[in-house]
Design a protein around this motif. Structure first.
Motif, mmCIF file in Angstrom:
data_model
loop_
_atom_site.group_PDB
_atom_site.id
_atom_site.type_symbol
_atom_site.label_atom_id
_atom_site.label_comp_id
_atom_site.label_asym_id
_atom_site.label_seq_id
_atom_site.Cartn_x
_atom_site.Cartn_y
_atom_site.Cartn_z
ATOM 1 N N LEU A 145 -16.047 105.475 35.353
ATOM 2 C CA LEU A 145 -16.859 104.800 34.332
ATOM 3 C C LEU A 145 -15.972 104.147 33.279
ATOM 4 O O LEU A 145 -16.273 103.053 32.795
ATOM 5 C CB LEU A 145 -17.824 105.793 33.688
ATOM 6 C CG LEU A 145 -18.965 106.263 34.603
ATOM 7 C CD1 LEU A 145 -19.692 107.457 33.990
ATOM 8 C CD2 LEU A 145 -19.947 105.127 34.887
ATOM 9 N N LEU A 146 -14.858 104.811 32.939
ATOM 10 C CA LEU A 146 -13.905 104.214 32.007
ATOM 11 C C LEU A 146 -13.279 102.957 32.611
ATOM 12 O O LEU A 146 -13.082 101.952 31.909
ATOM 13 C CB LEU A 146 -12.826 105.224 31.645
ATOM 14 C CG LEU A 146 -11.743 104.751 30.666
ATOM 15 C CD1 LEU A 146 -12.357 104.333 29.335
ATOM 16 C CD2 LEU A 146 -10.701 105.845 30.453
ATOM 17 N N ARG A 147 -12.961 102.992 33.901
ATOM 18 C CA ARG A 147 -12.432 101.804 34.582
ATOM 19 C C ARG A 147 -13.423 100.654 34.506
ATOM 20 O O ARG A 147 -13.050 99.503 34.219
ATOM 21 C CB ARG A 147 -12.143 102.128 36.048
ATOM 22 C CG ARG A 147 -10.828 102.830 36.307
ATOM 23 C CD ARG A 147 -10.647 103.082 37.793
ATOM 24 N NE ARG A 147 -10.751 101.850 38.576
ATOM 25 C CZ ARG A 147 -10.837 101.817 39.907
ATOM 26 N NH1 ARG A 147 -10.845 102.957 40.591
ATOM 27 N NH2 ARG A 147 -10.906 100.663 40.540
ATOM 28 N N ALA A 148 -14.696 100.957 34.775
ATOM 29 C CA ALA A 148 -15.721 99.910 34.724
ATOM 30 C C ALA A 148 -15.850 99.360 33.308
ATOM 31 O O ALA A 148 -15.983 98.143 33.109
ATOM 32 C CB ALA A 148 -17.057 100.479 35.203
ATOM 33 N N TYR A 149 -15.798 100.236 32.312
ATOM 34 C CA TYR A 149 -15.878 99.809 30.908
ATOM 35 C C TYR A 149 -14.706 98.886 30.569
ATOM 36 O O TYR A 149 -14.899 97.810 29.964
ATOM 37 C CB TYR A 149 -15.866 101.048 30.015
ATOM 38 C CG TYR A 149 -15.765 100.752 28.534
ATOM 39 C CD1 TYR A 149 -16.905 100.650 27.751
ATOM 40 C CD2 TYR A 149 -14.522 100.594 27.920
ATOM 41 C CE1 TYR A 149 -16.818 100.396 26.384
ATOM 42 C CE2 TYR A 149 -14.427 100.334 26.559
ATOM 43 C CZ TYR A 149 -15.577 100.227 25.801
ATOM 44 O OH TYR A 149 -15.480 99.964 24.458
ATOM 45 N N MET A 205 -17.668 109.513 26.344
ATOM 46 C CA MET A 205 -18.654 109.034 27.310
ATOM 47 C C MET A 205 -19.808 108.248 26.692
ATOM 48 O O MET A 205 -20.200 107.213 27.241
ATOM 49 C CB MET A 205 -19.177 110.210 28.138
ATOM 50 C CG MET A 205 -20.120 109.787 29.261
ATOM 51 S SD MET A 205 -19.416 108.530 30.380
ATOM 52 C CE MET A 205 -18.105 109.468 31.141
ATOM 53 N N PRO A 206 -20.392 108.674 25.558
ATOM 54 C CA PRO A 206 -21.460 107.846 24.982
ATOM 55 C C PRO A 206 -21.013 106.413 24.700
ATOM 56 O O PRO A 206 -21.757 105.460 24.957
ATOM 57 C CB PRO A 206 -21.826 108.593 23.695
ATOM 58 C CG PRO A 206 -21.496 110.016 23.994
ATOM 59 C CD PRO A 206 -20.258 109.962 24.828
ATOM 60 N N GLU A 207 -19.791 106.242 24.197
ATOM 61 C CA GLU A 207 -19.296 104.895 23.919
ATOM 62 C C GLU A 207 -19.054 104.123 25.215
ATOM 63 O O GLU A 207 -19.338 102.918 25.299
ATOM 64 C CB GLU A 207 -18.003 104.954 23.104
ATOM 65 C CG GLU A 207 -17.489 103.574 22.679
ATOM 66 C CD GLU A 207 -16.230 103.637 21.841
ATOM 67 O OE1 GLU A 207 -15.633 102.574 21.609
ATOM 68 O OE2 GLU A 207 -15.839 104.744 21.417
ATOM 69 N N ILE A 208 -18.533 104.804 26.227
ATOM 70 C CA ILE A 208 -18.313 104.161 27.532
ATOM 71 C C ILE A 208 -19.642 103.684 28.100
ATOM 72 O O ILE A 208 -19.786 102.529 28.517
ATOM 73 C CB ILE A 208 -17.630 105.133 28.506
ATOM 74 C CG1 ILE A 208 -16.196 105.432 28.056
ATOM 75 C CG2 ILE A 208 -17.615 104.559 29.929
ATOM 76 C CD1 ILE A 208 -15.544 106.569 28.811
ATOM 77 N N LEU A 209 -20.638 104.569 28.108
ATOM 78 C CA LEU A 209 -21.936 104.218 28.667
ATOM 79 C C LEU A 209 -22.591 103.093 27.877
ATOM 80 O O LEU A 209 -23.170 102.165 28.459
ATOM 81 C CB LEU A 209 -22.845 105.443 28.703
ATOM 82 C CG LEU A 209 -22.455 106.534 29.711
ATOM 83 C CD1 LEU A 209 -23.343 107.755 29.543
ATOM 84 C CD2 LEU A 209 -22.543 106.012 31.141
ATOM 85 N N LYS A 210 -22.481 103.160 26.546
ATOM 86 C CA LYS A 210 -23.072 102.095 25.723
ATOM 87 C C LYS A 210 -22.436 100.747 26.043
ATOM 88 O O LYS A 210 -23.114 99.719 26.119
ATOM 89 C CB LYS A 210 -22.902 102.429 24.242
ATOM 90 C CG LYS A 210 -23.635 101.484 23.316
ATOM 91 C CD LYS A 210 -23.559 101.951 21.871
ATOM 92 C CE LYS A 210 -24.338 101.013 20.949
ATOM 93 N NZ LYS A 210 -24.262 101.446 19.535
ATOM 94 N N GLY A 211 -21.111 100.755 26.260
ATOM 95 C CA GLY A 211 -20.426 99.519 26.613
ATOM 96 C C GLY A 211 -20.833 98.976 27.967
ATOM 97 O O GLY A 211 -20.665 97.783 28.255
ATOM 98 N N LEU A 212 -21.378 99.860 28.807
ATOM 99 C CA LEU A 212 -21.852 99.452 30.132
ATOM 100 C C LEU A 212 -23.355 99.149 30.132
ATOM 101 O O LEU A 212 -23.963 98.964 31.183
ATOM 102 C CB LEU A 212 -21.549 100.552 31.152
ATOM 103 C CG LEU A 212 -20.053 100.792 31.429
ATOM 104 C CD1 LEU A 212 -19.859 102.054 32.239
ATOM 105 C CD2 LEU A 212 -19.440 99.591 32.137
#
Length: 335
Positions: A145-149, A205-212
């Motif tokens: 998920l970090l890679r995708a972000y 993770m919340p910031e990663i998900l929000k960015g996605l």
């Protein structure tokens, strides 16, 4: 949500939603729970046992200690245990192969990327050619998920941008504390220890998900069991999950309970103890609705795109039944 309100909320959840179980069989139903000896799941299981939360619902808990990271899924597949904690990504991959495991939310807590606050690293861009320690291997869900972000937000190919170092979580923590790596992507309870030692969160993770484009908290780990077993033992499963959420409610509302389980937490000092407690409580799932499941489906799509069939299996979307329909959290409020 403030811990006091979380406590009252979870008590209501347990009372209203999870204790409507059929009359218990006079002979308790045995539920074998496979758990790593050093895992944070032990904290909740201890609360369940000490307070008889499963027993009063007609369930006899049998804790089966396991030794390695892969042992829980191996034990579940081999029939040595009935329930483990795993992620729904594993469940979805199994269901894509016609292995009908299913999932009930346990926690929203996952890893964070930590750096030394004096390192000068302020963003992912600053990690160019830096040593980044990673727990869980190249197909870890947090890493993917970090890679995708990084790709979507910064146009960074993260594996090429940094120098990845894969290591077991405890070793990764030691390397970070010794400044032998520049950043550490580690599981939440190890990240809590790093935070207590003075490191800072570069991204969570919340910031990663929000960015996605995913702005809803979603459970990534949960209680996992076989669908067929759950159908045969529906009352036991409901009783077990009710006991799990009552244990969460106790932990959300009791300083004394945290002090009682502190030896099991192996907290080196008060700062680590406070960070571990804070991280556990922050991860408690409190609600779920169609928007939540839409967010889960979107997350699955991102993981499938980033990790491919090796991660998610042959299914192009989250397989039906991945989340057990016999368990429902209350709907999330519009606000």
């Amino acid at each position: 949500m403030h811990h006091r309100y979380l406590h009252h909320f979870l008590i209501a959840l347990v009372t209203l939603s999870l204790t409507a179980i059929a009359h218990a069989n006079p002979k308790p139903a045995v539920v074998r729970v496979g758990v790593l000896g050093f895992g944070t799941v032990n904290w909740e299981l201890d609360v369940m046992q000490v307070h008889g939360l499963a027993k009063k619902r007609g369930v006899e808990l049998k804790i089966v200690p396991l030794a390695s990271a892969d042992a829980p899924t191996v034990a579940l597949q081999g029939g040595a245990v009935d329930v483990i904690v795993a992620d729904w990504i594993w469940v979805s991959r199994q269901r894509a192969e016609s292995n009908a495991y299913t999932f009930a939310p346990y926690s929203n807590a996952v890893g964070s990327l930590m750096t030394d606050r004096h390192s000068g690293i302020k963003s992912l861009s600053d990690l160019k050619d830096k040593k980044v320690g990673i727990a869980g291997g190249p197909n870890d869900k947090t890493l993917l998920l970090l890679r995708a972000y990084a790709q979507r937000k910064l146009d960074l190919d993260l594996p090429r941008h940094v120098k990845p170092t894969y290591a077991a979580p405890p070793l990764l923590t030691e390397l970070a504390l010794r400044n032998q790596i520049d950043a550490a992507l580690n599981y939440w309870h190890y990240a809590a220890r790093l935070e207590a030692s003075g490191m800072t969160t570069l991204i969570d993770m919340p910031e990663i998900l929000k960015g996605l484009g995913i702005d809803k908290p979603i459970p990534l780990i949960g209680w996992v069991f076989h669908e067929e077993w759950a159908l045969r033992n529906a009352d036991a499963v409901k009783g077990f999950l009710a006991a799990s959420y009552e244990a969460k409610a106790i932990l959300a509302g009791s300083d004394a309970e945290w002090n009682r389980i502190r030896p099991k937490m192996r907290a080196e000092n008060d700062a680590v103890f406070a960070a571990l407690r804070r991280g556990f409580l922050k991860g408690i799932p409190t609600c779920s609705d169609q928007e939540t499941m839409t967010a889960v489906g979107k997350t699955f799509g991102i993981l499938a795109e980033t990790g491919g069939t090796q991660l998610v299996g042959r299914s192009s979307e989250l397989p039906t039944g991945t989340f057990w329909p016999g368990f429902r959290l209350p709907p999330c409020s519009a606000g």
